[in-house]
Scaffold this active site. Structure first.
Site, mmCIF file in Angstrom:
data_model
loop_
_atom_site.group_PDB
_atom_site.id
_atom_site.type_symbol
_atom_site.label_atom_id
_atom_site.label_comp_id
_atom_site.label_asym_id
_atom_site.label_seq_id
_atom_site.Cartn_x
_atom_site.Cartn_y
_atom_site.Cartn_z
ATOM 1 N N HIS A 7 0.825 -1.206 0.000
ATOM 2 C CA HIS A 7 0.000 0.000 0.000
ATOM 3 C C HIS A 7 0.855 1.250 0.000
ATOM 4 O O HIS A 7 2.051 1.206 0.302
ATOM 5 C CB HIS A 7 -0.972 0.038 1.188
ATOM 6 N N HIS A 79 4.009 7.108 3.668
ATOM 7 C CA HIS A 79 4.941 5.989 3.506
ATOM 8 C C HIS A 79 4.461 5.049 2.403
ATOM 9 O O HIS A 79 3.305 5.110 1.992
ATOM 10 C CB HIS A 79 5.154 5.221 4.815
ATOM 11 N N GLU A 130 7.653 1.068 5.002
ATOM 12 C CA GLU A 130 7.128 0.037 5.889
ATOM 13 C C GLU A 130 7.378 -1.296 5.197
ATOM 14 O O GLU A 130 7.130 -1.432 3.996
ATOM 15 C CB GLU A 130 5.619 0.270 6.088
#
Ligand code: CO
Length: 134
Positions: A7, A79, A130
């Site tokens: 994502h 992010h 991440e």
């Protein structure tokens, strides 16, 4: 080592406005908002054919994204999340290569109930990364 883009997370000043942009203007499938008190965020999940967008808004006084929103009052990309098969092996390889892992470097359970880590943006082209074990 990294796999699919899981994502992209975007911090928004107003979740209803952000949801309407993705649902009504861009024609994406958009979830109801979900409170995640253990992460200090409210999230809306936007499903795209090949990945997800997560709209994030601060929840609570010590939200980890409160400072980001105060510095970026219109919101902004926060992010990107890449999938890895083995997060501990990935972490150890990255630390050996000189990368910095945020916090105590131990994987935590993220928004999708899977282990995650965050990597320092200064080591990755100015982008907070991440890693999520899938
Ligand atoms: Co994320």
């Amino acid at each position: 080592m990294i796999g699919r883009l899981n994502h992209v997370a975007i911090v928004v000043p107003d979740l209803a406005v952000g949801s309407a942009i993705y649902r009504d203007m861009l024609g994406a499938k958009v979830s109801e908002s979900v409170n995640m008190p253990e992460h200090g965020v409210i999230t809306v999940f936007v499903e795209l054919p090949n990945t997800k967008i997560e709209l994030l808004h601060p929840l609570g006084d010590d939200s980890p994204i409160a400072k980001f929103l105060s510095r970026n009052p219109n919101g902004g990309m926060h992010h990107v999340c890449y999938e890895v098969a083995d997060i501990v092996a990935a972490r150890d390889k990255l630390i050996a290569a000189g990368a910095r892992v945020l916090g105590d470097a131990n994987p935590k359970i993220g928004a999708h109930n899977k282990p995650v880590l965050f990597l320092h943006p200064k080591d990755f082209c100015g982008t907070l990364i991440e890693l999520e074990q899938v």
